[in-house]
Structure formats: C-alpha cells, structure tokens
Design a protein around this motif. Structure first.
Motif, PDB file in Angstrom:
ATOM      1  N   LYS A   1       2.044   3.063  -6.075  1.00 18.02           N
ATOM      2  CA  LYS A   1       0.987   2.864  -7.058  1.00 18.02           C
ATOM      3  C   LYS A   1      -0.097   1.940  -6.506  1.00 18.02           C
ATOM      4  O   LYS A   1      -1.272   2.285  -6.484  1.00 18.02           O
ATOM      5  CB  LYS A   1       1.585   2.290  -8.345  1.00 18.02           C
TER       6      LYS A   1
ATOM      7  N   TYR B   1       5.526   3.907  -8.229  1.00 19.10           N
ATOM      8  CA  TYR B   1       5.912   4.763  -9.353  1.00 19.10           C
ATOM      9  C   TYR B   1       7.383   5.108  -9.178  1.00 19.10           C
ATOM     10  O   TYR B   1       7.943   4.994  -8.082  1.00 19.10           O
ATOM     11  CB  TYR B   1       5.105   6.060  -9.350  1.00 19.10           C
TER      12      TYR B   1
ATOM     13  N   THR C   1      -3.643   5.869  -3.428  1.00 18.82           N
ATOM     14  CA  THR C   1      -3.089   4.874  -4.359  1.00 18.82           C
ATOM     15  C   THR C   1      -4.159   4.406  -5.336  1.00 18.82           C
ATOM     16  O   THR C   1      -5.352   4.675  -5.168  1.00 18.82           O
ATOM     17  CB  THR C   1      -2.536   3.663  -3.586  1.00 18.82           C
ATOM     18  N   GLU C   2      -3.724   3.673  -6.363  1.00 16.32           N
ATOM     19  CA  GLU C   2      -4.656   3.163  -7.366  1.00 16.32           C
ATOM     20  C   GLU C   2      -5.680   2.209  -6.749  1.00 16.32           C
ATOM     21  O   GLU C   2      -6.783   2.051  -7.272  1.00 16.32           O
ATOM     22  CB  GLU C   2      -3.884   2.445  -8.479  1.00 16.32           C
TER      23      GLU C   2
END
Length: 652
Positions: free
Chosen positions: A221, A229, A254-255
């Motif tokens: 994440k 995750y 990724t975020e």
C-alpha cells in the motif's frame, strides 16, 4: 707438583683439540656454498589487534623462512587467531533464531529437499553440543522453524529450545517437509516477524534459505511508510509481475506513487521492518547465479556480506548454515572477514592452490573434544572452499574465528629475477605488497637476494695443471658486462679484468640471466680457448672449467762450417733466432759459434696463442775474421747451416 703438572698437561691437550676443531670449522664454513637469499621477519611476525578497552580481538601472524640453503625459494606462513570477546558483546543475553526454509517445488531438484532436512538436523545437533559445552548458553538458545511455498508455515509452533529439534517432535516435523508449489517469500518473513514480536532484549536472528526469487508477493500500500494490503499478487511462476493478469495480480503503483513491477519489493520491505527492529538477517541463496536473485538476497540481508551463495546441489549448505549460527552465538572477533595477501612486485608465488590447501592447519581449543574436532573440520572446510589465487594474490573470504580458534596456511615464493634490477641485489625487498584481514594489516616480512657467484677454473687440457693469468670477458645481450664483487657496502663492479690467480681460479658475482663467457688472453705458453661459453645463470653458484692446450715447442739450431781454415780454428760468429711477425723480425735469442761447431737455441713456441703458426729464421753476424758466405744458408727443417770461406789475407 706432579699432580699440578698433570692437570696442566690435560688442560693444554684439551685446548689443542678445541683449537684444532675451531680451525677445522672455520675451513668448513669458508668452503660452504653461498646462500641464494636471506629473509627477515617484521619484528616477531605477530600483530595484535585490540579494541578501545584493550581487549585482544585477534592476532595476525606472518613469518618467512628459507626453504633450503641454495635455492631462491622461501616459505611464508600466514594466519590468524581469534581473541577475547569484546566487553560490549559479552553481555548475558538469550538468543532467538528463526530459520526460514524454502520448500517450493524447485527444492525437489537435485535432491535439495533431502539435503535441507539433513542440514537442519546437523545444525540443531551442533547447536545442542555448543549449548552443552558452554554453561553460559544453557537454556538461552531458542529456535523457530518456518517453511514456505505457496504460503508460510510455522513448523515449530513458535520459538522452541534445542531439545525440541534434537529429541522432540521437531525432528519428525523436519522429516515431514515436502517440496511443492510456488515461492511466497515475504509471507515467510512476515511469519518470522510475528515469531520474534516479543519486546524482550534477546538477540534476534533470521536466516532465510531459498533456491529462487519469489513468484508471489503481498501487495504494497505504502512503500516509504511501509504498509501492505492483505492481498496476494503474482502468477506463481514469474518474478516479474505481468502487465495484466486477472486484473488483480499485475504490475501496480503504490499509494505513494512507487511502481511495483516484480515480486521482490515486498520481501525487501518485510526484511527492512525486521532490521529496523534490531533483527540480524542472513540470506542463503541456493544456486544463486542470476543477478536479480543475488541482488534481491543482498538487499534482504542486513549487510551484503551476510548473503551467502551456495551451489545448486547445496554442497556447502550445511557448513554455511552452521557457520552463520556459530558466529552469531559464539561472538567471534573475526567474523566474515576476507584475508587478502598480495605478493611483492618483485616476488612470485610458486605454490599451487592445492599446495596451499594441503598446508592448512587449524587449531581449536575447547574442553569438549567432539566440538573441537567438528569446529576444526568446519573451519578447515570453510577455508578450502573460499581460498583462491588470482594474479599472485591469495584471498580467503568469510573467515570466522572465535576465541581459541586459529589457522595458518603456508606457501612458497621466490624472487622474480627478470624484474630484479642490478641495484636490487643485496638489499631488503618486501616479500609482499600488502596483506590484510579486513582493514587490519599483517606484519610484512622481507627477502634479500644475493647475486650468484661465478667461479672460473683454468686448467691444462692434458694434465689439469692450474693456470694463472688467463683473462676473460662476459657479455650480456651482445654487450660487454662488468661483473661485481661483494663488499661490506653491497655489490660493486670489479676493477680490472677477470683474471685467474695463482691457483687458476677467479670468482665474480653476476645477476641471474644469460651470458656469454669469452677468453681474451691465454695463460703464458698456451693456445687461447676460442669457445664462446653460454652461461644460464639460474643457480646461486656456477662453476666453469675452461681448458687450454699447451703450445707445442720447437727447437732451432745453427751449424757453422769454415772453409780453408784449420779444423780446430777458433773463428767466431754470432747467430740470432728471430720470430717473423707481420713482416717484422723480433729477436728471440742470440748465440755465438766458435770454430766448426753447432749450437742449439732454447725451445720456442711453434704457434702464437691465437693458434697461428709462428715463422722463425736464423741469421749470422759479426764474424771474427774476414770471410765470405758461400751461397745461402742451408735449411734442414729447423737446422740452419752456414758456410763461410775465410779470405786469403785473413789470419787462419
């Protein structure tokens, strides 16, 4: 009085014997062959490395000795000995270890899964012996075992004492391990984190053992503030994430905007979490030949040197695993260091790799003889496996020694005579450019090379009579070479010519190499030896006998006949023997003949020293009475006959 005299006589007899022996020894030493080299150690050849508190961390040893008296070879001994443990390392701590074993389908290849089981059993047995031999370790070693393929499995049910694996149910669980499925490495690292989650101050170690890069991973994440995750990505077959694969298991971002294109990132991040929590992480790559795989395991390990690579058939697996755990538990002061020994720029390594391996000598001090023997064998094998020679440089990687453990190796060197300048002879030269263990430097021994001694002996070819005053010249590469002699200040060029003494001998010093020896002047009354003698100077002492043939002698005589004179006349005339050279006459000997008589000259050389025949002639002069020569002299071989007629007016 008689007793005193007897004692005095005994004392004098003993002194006479002692003096005789001493004189004899002097003669023996004087006649001994010269030495090719001399060697010198740097102090006692030992360097001690200590910490800031004065504790001895380890000793480095490097010494040199002549191999024999006349060869140019020397034997170098180099080694190391573990010292006392640092005070900062000797705290009374327990040790928690998690072993992570790859049991994916590829572990079936080459019988790897069976080798893994055997190595694990041997390792636990060694840990048990180590614990039993050290009271300070009793009950303080706990081990967890995790396997992984498509998923991670806690085989041991958390941390267990050693007995669980040597005599408890843990041994059966090792036997039950099977190879199947894909490779989900970061799941195993997460399981290890959970196993070590206790906040105690125990020392924590993770050893990851795998034969391939991951084909599954957990979706990330946040990359920088690590968070995952609860999702599995990858196709179970490839390290790289496909662009599209059921939309859920493909390359992604990724975020926090990091592109994730392979399954390796997750494992590296899981390991980072462990390392930040104070866990020491080791990795062992089985058949780790690919660059990506090696880089992946190096990134997971706490430091690159904590990544170990083993052959695909796991030939060193057991020793690697035991070595990792031994050094972490025993706290060796030499840990995974590299010994590098570079020969001097004018010195050659002449020992082969096998020669050096055969010289390995290991010592282990331990009250438990079985542990000592096993540890000795492990150290020796580790040195054999990591010993290499490249361009006159010896390296031994991953050296680990605890207190009471030491090793030495031996190798032979000799000076590279092709690189020696004439000014290098008789001076101390470094036997090696540098020798280090990690950043620490070994003592540096030195070697001195002596010039070979050339002795020329001049002999009569027939009777071996020693001949003096023969002269020689040396040539090297077609150029005149001036030899040397040894003095207290080193080697200096000789003054004058190379001339044999009254014993027919002459000695000079010359560097190693190829030469031509030519005789330039023969001894008196001998033909010159025209042979060009090739000298391959490869030994410290070269003796050459040069033989000459004596010049044959010839005897000339002169006879005088006086005509019309009394037979017993006392007329006188001078006769002279001349040598004719280049059209010029050189007087050899003059005699006087009285009356009708014959005289004989002294013997003369038939040939010059160059082998050319000498021409001689005899002439008369100064007759004591007026006379006329009758015709020319008659020459009969070496006899000249002169006939003169006395003038009528002369007194006959």
């Amino acid at each position: 009085m008689k007793v005193r005299n007897r004692i005095l006589n005994i004392f004098l007899a003993v002194m006479l014997v002692f003096t005789t022996l001493l004189s004899t020894n002097k003669e023996v030493f004087a006649a001994a062959a010269p030495s090719a080299i001399d060697v010198k150690n740097d102090g006692n050849g030992i360097a001690e490395v200590k910490d800031n508190e004065g504790n001895l961390l380890y000793k480095l040893t490097k010494t040199i000795e002549e191999k024999d008296y006349v060869s140019k070879k020397a034997t170098v001994t180099i080694g190391a000995e573990g010292g006392t443990v640092k005070s900062s390392q000797s705290a009374d701590k327990s040790i928690d270890i998690v072993l992570i074993a790859d049991t994916s389908g590829s572990m079936e290849d080459n019988g790897r899964i069976e080798t893994l089981k055997k190595a694990l059993k041997e390792t636990f047995k060694s840990l048990k012996q180590l614990e039993d031999s050290n009271a300070a370790l009793k009950g303080k070693i706990r081990v967890g075992l995790i396997s992984f393929s498509d998923k991670a499995n806690d085989i041991s049910g958390g941390l267990q004492n050693i007995n669980y694996f040597t005599s408890g149910s843990g041994n059966k669980k090792i036997n039950d391990l099977e190879a199947y499925g894909a490779t989900y490495t970061d799941a195993a690292l997460l399981k290890a984190k959970d196993t070590l989650k206790s906040n105690n101050t125990n020392e924590k170690i993770v050893v990851l053992m795998t034969d391939g890069a991951p084909t599954y991973s957990t979706k990330i994440k946040y990359y920088n503030n690590i968070e995952f995750y609860n999702k599995k990505v990858g196709n179970g077959a490839d390290y790289e994430l496909p662009d599209k694969w059921y939309k859920k298991r493909h390359a992604y971002k990724t975020e926090d905007g990091i592109d994730i294109k392979n399954n390796g990132h997750a494992g590296i991040l899981r390991a980072k979490v462990l390392k930040e929590a104070g866990v020491t992480v080791y990795t062992v790559g089985i058949g780790a030949d690919g660059v990506n795989f090696q880089n992946y395991l190096e990134n997971i390990a706490s430091t690159p040197d904590k990544f170990y690579r083993d052959a695909s058939n796991m030939s060193n697996f057991s020793s690697i695993l035991k070595n990792i755990l031994y050094k972490e538990i025993s706290k060796p002061t030499i840990s995974d260091e590299t010994l590098r020994d570079i020969m001097g720029d004018k010195v050659n390594l002449i020992s082969s790799l096998d020669d050096i391996k055969n010289s390995i000598n290991v010592s282990v001090k331990n009250n438990n003889s079985e542990i000592a023997a096993k540890r000795k064998a492990e150290i020796k094998k580790a040195i054999e496996d990591n010993l290499k020679i490249n361009n006159d440089t010896i390296t031994i990687e991953k050296i680990t020694l605890a207190e009471g453990e030491s090793f030495i190796i031996k190798y032979d060197i000799e000076p590279d005579v092709d690189k020696l300048a004439e000014t290098d002879y008789g001076k101390w030269l470094d036997a090696n450019q540098s020798a280090t263990l990690g950043q620490k430097v070994f003592p540096k021994p030195q070697i001195k090379v002596f010039m070979p001694e050339l002795e020329i002996i001049k002999l009569d070819a027939e009777n071996n009579k020693k001949l003096e005053n023969a002269e020689f010249s040396l040539y090297k590469n077609g150029n005149l070479f001036v030899p040397y002699k040894m003095t207290q200040n080193g080697y200096v060029n000789i003054n004058g010519k190379i001339t044999t003494d009254s014993n027919g001998r002459v000695k000079v010093n010359i560097p190693y190499g190829q030469y031509e020896l030519k005789e330039t002047k023969a001894p008196k009354d001998y033909l010159i030896n025209k042979e060009e003698i090739s000298l391959n100077v490869n030994d410290i002492e070269i003796i050459r006998e040069v033989r000459n043939t004596a010049i044959p002698k010839v005897t000339y005589s002169a006879q005088k006949i006086w005509q019309n004179a009394a037979k017993n006349n006392q007329n006188k005339v001078d006769v002279t023997l001349y040598a004719v050279k280049a059209g010029n006459k050189e007087e050899v000997q003059k005699l006087t003949i009285t009356g009708n008589a014959e005289v004989q000259f002294d013997e003369v050389n038939k040939y010059g020293e160059d082998g050319e025949e000498i021409k001689y002639t005899v002439e008369e002069s100064n007759p004591s009475v007026a006379s006329q020569m009758v015709g020319n002299p008659i020459v009969d071989g070496t006899k000249y006959i002169f006939t003169n007629k006395v003038d009528d007016s002369a007194d006959r």
